[in-house]
Design an enzyme around this catalytic site. Structure first.
Site, PDB file in Angstrom:
ATOM      1  N   CYS A  43       0.816  -1.219   0.000  1.00  0.00           N
ATOM      2  CA  CYS A  43       0.000   0.000   0.000  1.00  0.00           C
ATOM      3  C   CYS A  43       0.850   1.269   0.000  1.00  0.00           C
ATOM      4  CB  CYS A  43      -0.935  -0.051   1.209  1.00  0.00           C
ATOM      5  SG  CYS A  43      -1.768   1.487   1.551  1.00  0.00           S
ATOM      6  N   GLY A 274      -4.438  -8.838 -11.936  1.00  0.00           N
ATOM      7  CA  GLY A 274      -4.789  -9.248 -10.581  1.00  0.00           C
ATOM      8  C   GLY A 274      -3.559  -9.499  -9.732  1.00  0.00           C
ATOM      9  N   ASP A 314      -4.430  -9.370   2.417  1.00  0.00           N
ATOM     10  CA  ASP A 314      -4.463  -9.893   1.052  1.00  0.00           C
ATOM     11  C   ASP A 314      -4.178 -11.389   0.961  1.00  0.00           C
ATOM     12  OD1 ASP A 314      -4.960  -7.372   0.047  1.00  0.00           O
ATOM     13  OD2 ASP A 314      -3.202  -7.303  -1.261  1.00  0.00           O
ATOM     14  N   HIS A 446     -25.280  22.899   1.689  1.00  0.00           N
ATOM     15  CA  HIS A 446     -25.444  23.368   0.310  1.00  0.00           C
ATOM     16  C   HIS A 446     -24.453  24.495   0.049  1.00  0.00           C
ATOM     17  CE1 HIS A 446     -27.396  24.614  -3.407  1.00  0.00           C
ATOM     18  NE2 HIS A 446     -27.309  25.860  -2.971  1.00  0.00           N
TER      19      HIS A 446
HETATM   20  P1  FAD Z   1       0.826  -5.912   1.925  1.00  0.00           P
HETATM   21  O1  FAD Z   1       0.526  -4.477   1.881  1.00  0.00           O
HETATM   22  O2  FAD Z   1       1.203  -6.593   0.668  1.00  0.00           O
HETATM   23  O3  FAD Z   1       1.967  -6.092   3.005  1.00  0.00           O
HETATM   24  C1  FAD Z   1       2.576  -7.308   3.277  1.00  0.00           C
HETATM   25  C2  FAD Z   1       3.997  -7.039   3.723  1.00  0.00           C
HETATM   26  O4  FAD Z   1       4.539  -8.260   4.201  1.00  0.00           O
HETATM   27  C3  FAD Z   1       4.923  -6.565   2.623  1.00  0.00           C
HETATM   28  O5  FAD Z   1       5.537  -5.346   2.970  1.00  0.00           O
HETATM   29  C4  FAD Z   1       5.957  -7.682   2.491  1.00  0.00           C
HETATM   30  O6  FAD Z   1       7.259  -7.186   2.242  1.00  0.00           O
HETATM   31  C5  FAD Z   1       5.888  -8.308   3.862  1.00  0.00           C
HETATM   32  N1  FAD Z   1       6.280  -9.724   3.904  1.00  0.00           N
HETATM   33  C6  FAD Z   1       5.842 -10.743   3.114  1.00  0.00           C
HETATM   34  N2  FAD Z   1       6.375 -11.910   3.500  1.00  0.00           N
HETATM   35  C7  FAD Z   1       7.191 -11.615   4.544  1.00  0.00           C
HETATM   36  C8  FAD Z   1       8.027 -12.388   5.376  1.00  0.00           C
HETATM   37  N3  FAD Z   1       8.126 -13.713   5.217  1.00  0.00           N
HETATM   38  N4  FAD Z   1       8.730 -11.763   6.345  1.00  0.00           N
HETATM   39  C9  FAD Z   1       8.637 -10.429   6.525  1.00  0.00           C
HETATM   40  N5  FAD Z   1       7.863  -9.644   5.772  1.00  0.00           N
HETATM   41  C10 FAD Z   1       7.140 -10.230   4.806  1.00  0.00           C
HETATM   42  N6  FAD Z   1      -6.000  -0.815  -1.925  1.00  0.00           N
HETATM   43  C11 FAD Z   1      -6.857   0.134  -1.513  1.00  0.00           C
HETATM   44  O7  FAD Z   1      -7.629  -0.100  -0.585  1.00  0.00           O
HETATM   45  N7  FAD Z   1      -6.882   1.373  -2.096  1.00  0.00           N
HETATM   46  C12 FAD Z   1      -6.058   1.691  -3.115  1.00  0.00           C
HETATM   47  O8  FAD Z   1      -6.098   2.819  -3.627  1.00  0.00           O
HETATM   48  C13 FAD Z   1      -5.148   0.704  -3.579  1.00  0.00           C
HETATM   49  N8  FAD Z   1      -4.299   0.984  -4.596  1.00  0.00           N
HETATM   50  C14 FAD Z   1      -3.416   0.026  -5.001  1.00  0.00           C
HETATM   51  C15 FAD Z   1      -2.577   0.330  -6.072  1.00  0.00           C
HETATM   52  C16 FAD Z   1      -1.676  -0.605  -6.518  1.00  0.00           C
HETATM   53  C17 FAD Z   1      -0.759  -0.270  -7.671  1.00  0.00           C
HETATM   54  C18 FAD Z   1      -1.594  -1.877  -5.869  1.00  0.00           C
HETATM   55  C19 FAD Z   1      -0.594  -2.904  -6.318  1.00  0.00           C
HETATM   56  C20 FAD Z   1      -2.436  -2.186  -4.818  1.00  0.00           C
HETATM   57  C21 FAD Z   1      -3.358  -1.240  -4.375  1.00  0.00           C
HETATM   58  N9  FAD Z   1      -4.252  -1.511  -3.337  1.00  0.00           N
HETATM   59  C22 FAD Z   1      -5.144  -0.557  -2.936  1.00  0.00           C
HETATM   60  C23 FAD Z   1      -4.262  -2.813  -2.647  1.00  0.00           C
HETATM   61  C24 FAD Z   1      -3.501  -2.705  -1.304  1.00  0.00           C
HETATM   62  O9  FAD Z   1      -2.201  -2.241  -1.536  1.00  0.00           O
HETATM   63  C25 FAD Z   1      -3.469  -4.055  -0.616  1.00  0.00           C
HETATM   64  O10 FAD Z   1      -4.782  -4.560  -0.507  1.00  0.00           O
HETATM   65  C26 FAD Z   1      -2.887  -3.933   0.778  1.00  0.00           C
HETATM   66  O11 FAD Z   1      -1.575  -3.420   0.730  1.00  0.00           O
HETATM   67  C27 FAD Z   1      -2.892  -5.279   1.478  1.00  0.00           C
HETATM   68  O12 FAD Z   1      -2.332  -5.157   2.745  1.00  0.00           O
HETATM   69  P2  FAD Z   1      -1.605  -6.381   3.461  1.00  0.00           P
HETATM   70  O13 FAD Z   1      -1.110  -5.843   4.760  1.00  0.00           O
HETATM   71  O14 FAD Z   1      -2.477  -7.558   3.465  1.00  0.00           O
HETATM   72  O15 FAD Z   1      -0.380  -6.764   2.520  1.00  0.00           O
HETATM   73  P1  NAD Z   2      -8.335  -6.675 -10.890  1.00  0.00           P
HETATM   74  O1  NAD Z   2      -8.757  -7.975 -10.390  1.00  0.00           O
HETATM   75  O2  NAD Z   2      -8.990  -5.432 -10.397  1.00  0.00           O
HETATM   76  O3  NAD Z   2      -8.461  -6.624 -12.471  1.00  0.00           O
HETATM   77  C1  NAD Z   2      -7.813  -7.542 -13.293  1.00  0.00           C
HETATM   78  C2  NAD Z   2      -8.481  -7.514 -14.647  1.00  0.00           C
HETATM   79  O4  NAD Z   2      -7.719  -8.284 -15.535  1.00  0.00           O
HETATM   80  C3  NAD Z   2      -9.899  -8.106 -14.633  1.00  0.00           C
HETATM   81  O5  NAD Z   2     -10.755  -7.244 -15.323  1.00  0.00           O
HETATM   82  C4  NAD Z   2      -9.715  -9.447 -15.322  1.00  0.00           C
HETATM   83  O6  NAD Z   2     -10.889  -9.873 -16.002  1.00  0.00           O
HETATM   84  C5  NAD Z   2      -8.603  -9.134 -16.291  1.00  0.00           C
HETATM   85  N1  NAD Z   2      -7.828 -10.282 -16.723  1.00  0.00           N
HETATM   86  C6  NAD Z   2      -7.462 -11.371 -16.001  1.00  0.00           C
HETATM   87  N2  NAD Z   2      -6.715 -12.196 -16.753  1.00  0.00           N
HETATM   88  C7  NAD Z   2      -6.593 -11.612 -17.965  1.00  0.00           C
HETATM   89  C8  NAD Z   2      -5.916 -11.953 -19.164  1.00  0.00           C
HETATM   90  N3  NAD Z   2      -5.200 -13.059 -19.253  1.00  0.00           N
HETATM   91  N4  NAD Z   2      -5.998 -11.115 -20.216  1.00  0.00           N
HETATM   92  C9  NAD Z   2      -6.726  -9.955 -20.127  1.00  0.00           C
HETATM   93  N5  NAD Z   2      -7.385  -9.584 -19.001  1.00  0.00           N
HETATM   94  C10 NAD Z   2      -7.296 -10.389 -17.953  1.00  0.00           C
HETATM   95  O7  NAD Z   2      -6.747  -6.638 -10.614  1.00  0.00           O
HETATM   96  P2  NAD Z   2      -5.709  -5.448 -10.695  1.00  0.00           P
HETATM   97  O8  NAD Z   2      -6.255  -4.295 -11.435  1.00  0.00           O
HETATM   98  O9  NAD Z   2      -4.436  -6.074 -11.148  1.00  0.00           O
HETATM   99  O10 NAD Z   2      -5.574  -5.062  -9.177  1.00  0.00           O
HETATM  100  C11 NAD Z   2      -5.090  -6.022  -8.222  1.00  0.00           C
HETATM  101  C12 NAD Z   2      -5.654  -5.772  -6.865  1.00  0.00           C
HETATM  102  O11 NAD Z   2      -5.201  -4.555  -6.338  1.00  0.00           O
HETATM  103  C13 NAD Z   2      -7.161  -5.732  -6.896  1.00  0.00           C
HETATM  104  O12 NAD Z   2      -7.627  -6.739  -6.033  1.00  0.00           O
HETATM  105  C14 NAD Z   2      -7.540  -4.413  -6.364  1.00  0.00           C
HETATM  106  O13 NAD Z   2      -8.523  -4.503  -5.381  1.00  0.00           O
HETATM  107  C15 NAD Z   2      -6.266  -3.853  -5.740  1.00  0.00           C
HETATM  108  N6  NAD Z   2      -6.206  -2.432  -6.094  1.00  0.00           N
HETATM  109  C16 NAD Z   2      -7.123  -1.604  -5.548  1.00  0.00           C
HETATM  110  C17 NAD Z   2      -7.128  -0.277  -5.903  1.00  0.00           C
HETATM  111  C18 NAD Z   2      -8.156   0.625  -5.310  1.00  0.00           C
HETATM  112  O14 NAD Z   2      -8.798   0.216  -4.358  1.00  0.00           O
HETATM  113  N7  NAD Z   2      -8.337   1.820  -5.823  1.00  0.00           N
HETATM  114  C19 NAD Z   2      -6.225   0.215  -6.821  1.00  0.00           C
HETATM  115  C20 NAD Z   2      -5.329  -0.669  -7.387  1.00  0.00           C
HETATM  116  C21 NAD Z   2      -5.330  -1.998  -7.004  1.00  0.00           C
END
Ligand code: FAD
Ligand code: NAD
Length: 467
Positions: A43, A274, A314, A446
């Site tokens: 995150c 994904g 996650d 408003h």
């Molecule tokens: P993570 O944030 O993945 O944290 C897990 C941590 O565990 C990592 O830092 C990793 O290094 C550490 N770790 C793993 N294994 C080990 C180990 N064996 N020992 C020590 N450390 C370890 N979600 C939203 O709600 N809003 C958003 O706007 C949003 N935007 C996103 C944009 C992008 C580009 C991406 C990729 C994701 C986004 N997400 C968003 C999703 C969000 O980032 C995740 O859902 C969230 O970070 C999950 O939290 P977590 O604590 O489960 O795991």
């Molecule tokens: P996603 O699951 O949102 O979307 C993946 C898309 O790829 C889907 O529409 C799926 O049908 C498509 N897809 C899957 N396999 C495919 C293939 N072989 N060819 C073409 N299309 C294919 O996943 P994401 O956008 O990678 O995001 C990953 C996670 O990160 C999501 O779970 C999301 O919740 C989280 N995230 C959240 C935010 C937010 O909350 N604003 C922002 C970024 C990411």
């Protein structure tokens, strides 16, 4: 061996760090193990925060380019300093990760740097820069998060063929950008680079964008993004990316249902199909915890199949969202402390931070229809909202769904400027099991965009007044 902890959390993302802070508040002796070198997880480091920093900056650039003149603001010639844009993004990330370190100190959480692995009941071994240490603990919380799902046949090099991580750090604006996947990441990061000048093509396997979100919302969003310049190829799959040419990538696509192949040219390809749970080398077998077929660790109220081993965020079931991980972290710490920790999975909002934003909570119309539940709907367009008209941001609508008999709000789906902030009002209403009439009779300031929520709520009972 250190003294025994009440809880050792593996992973310092929004799940892990919030669990650690709450455990500290509750007086538990707690350690959080993180291998990234920085707290905050996906995150803060490569997800929510850096993507929003680039979304905000690119949105300001686009507004300056396309909207300022109409509001009577004249600028000289505009240009992009990508290095500065990236550096303000890094400042935001650094400030927030240091903030989590501060909160750890404040709540007496031991931050242990290194890769953690479970080494049997009550034992976590951490491999750090200075070698291994063993932690003894009464409870272990797995909060190891997720990683990018790879696409077979497409190699991610993080320079030309990138995941979201590389897409947050491109050195120049691509001329032609191909996104594989029209989910949240594709639309958000596609928006960033489109605003900065890239031609964006999206290849999506399904015949719709944003699977899982309300169908009407997704259709409106698709139309809006297409108007902005996104070229959608729905019902299409990527079969390979040819990287042999030094300048142009050749992306081979074909209809998902089978048919003739076509080649798309690109400078950059983002693979965003994904994420998958990350549990590599975690030693789950030492405590008899198994993952399901997709790699997720199942749980019952955050408890795994092994006593005193818990899982949040996650790497377990549910939406992969930071606030879901955070809520689970808090509730899990409360359960470990003997309290009644609880997460209401029916009221976890989802927001896509594009322009306009898209926000959803609760049941979609498709879900209600599938359940055969009778519902009423109120819908209000931002076209009829005074603040949206004043700000020239009239795209989108608010839709509220309520039970046909009891009037309890069952879901809300919105597209428009700032709806990511406005959805919280409905979440709170739903937590109190409010009726649509409760929102409709609540005085809203408003002129605000949030009046659209009230007007949509009025619409459930058929008395929308301003449209
Ligand atoms: P993570 O944030 O993945 O944290 C897990 C941590 O565990 C990592 O830092 C990793 O290094 C550490 N770790 C793993 N294994 C080990 C180990 N064996 N020992 C020590 N450390 C370890 N979600 C939203 O709600 N809003 C958003 O706007 C949003 N935007 C996103 C944009 C992008 C580009 C991406 C990729 C994701 C986004 N997400 C968003 C999703 C969000 O980032 C995740 O859902 C969230 O970070 C999950 O939290 P977590 O604590 O489960 O795991
Ligand atoms: P996603 O699951 O949102 O979307 C993946 C898309 O790829 C889907 O529409 C799926 O049908 C498509 N897809 C899957 N396999 C495919 C293939 N072989 N060819 C073409 N299309 C294919 O996943 P994401 O956008 O990678 O995001 C990953 C996670 O990160 C999501 O779970 C999301 O919740 C989280 N995230 C959240 C935010 C937010 O909350 N604003 C922002 C970024 C990411």
């Amino acid at each position: 061996m250190s003294e025994t902890y009440d809880v050792v959390i593996i992973g310092g993302g929004p799940g892990g760090y919030n669990c650690a802070i709450r455990a500290g508040q509750l007086g538990l002796k707690v350690a959080c193990v993180e291998m990234r070198g920085k707290l905050g997880g996906t995150c803060l480091n490569v997800g929510c925060i850096p993507s929003k920093a680039l979304l905000h900056a690119s949105e300001m650039y686009e507004a300056a380019r396309t909207e300022f003149a109409g509001m009577g603001i004249e600028t000289g010639e505009l240009s992009i300093n990508l290095e500065q844009m990236m550096s303000q993004k890094s400042d935001a990330v650094d400030g927030l990760t240091k903030g989590v370190e501060f909160l750890f100190k404040k709540n007496k959480v031991d931050y242990i740097r290194g890769k953690g692995r479970i080494a049997g009941a009550g034992k976590v071994v951490v491999e750090g820069e200075d070698g291994e240490q063993e932690l003894a603990t009464r409870n272990i919380v797995i909060a190891t998060g997720s990683e990018v799902t790879p696409l077979p046949g497409v190699e991610i090099d993080e320079t030309r063929v990138v995941s979201s991580t590389g897409a947050l750090d491109l050195e120049k604006v691509p001329g032609k950008l191909v996104l594989i996947g029209a989910g949240v990441i594709g639309l958000e990061l596609g928006s960033v680079w489109r605003r900065l000048g890239a031609e964006v093509t999206v290849v999506e396997y399904l015949d719709r964008i944003l699977p899982g979100m309300d169908g009407e919302l997704a259709k409106t969003a698709q139309r809006t993004f297409a108007k902005q310049g996104f070229d959608f190829h729905l019902g299409t799959k990527v079969t390979g990316v040819d990287t042999s040419d030094d300048t142009t990538l050749k992306v081979t696509v074909e209809p998902a249902a089978g048919g003739d192949a076509q080649t798309l040219e690109a400078d950059t390809v983002i693979v965003c199909i994904g994420r998958r749970p990350y549990t590599d080398g975690l030693g789950l077998e030492t405590v008899g915890v198994e993952t399901d077929a997709r790699g997720f660790i199942p749980n019952d109220h955050f408890q795994t199949s092994s006593e005193n081993v818990w899982v949040i965020g996650d790497c377990t079931h549910g939406p992969m969202l930071a606030h879901k991980a955070e809520d689970e972290g808090v509730a899990c710490a409360e359960r470990i402390a003997g309290k009644a920790g609880h997460v209401n999975y029916g009221i976890i909002p989802g927001v896509v931070y594009t322009s306009p934003e898209i926000a959803s909570v609760g049941k979609t119309e498709d879900e209600l229809k599938a359940e055969g539940r009778k519902y009423k709907k109120g819908k209000f367009p931002f076209q009829a909202n005074s603040r949206a008209r004043t700000n020239h941001t009239t795209d989108g609508f608010v839709k509220i769904l309520a039970d046909a008999e009891t009037d309890e709000i069952l879901g809300a789906h919105m597209i428009g400027v700032n709806v990511g902030e406005m959805i919280s009002e409905v979440c709170l209403a739903m937590e109190f099991r409010a009726a649509s009439e409760d929102v409709a009779r609540t005085c809203h300031p408003h002129p605000t965009l949030s009046e659209a929520v009230r007007q949509a709520a009025m619409g459930v009972e058929g008395w929308t007044m301003q449209a």
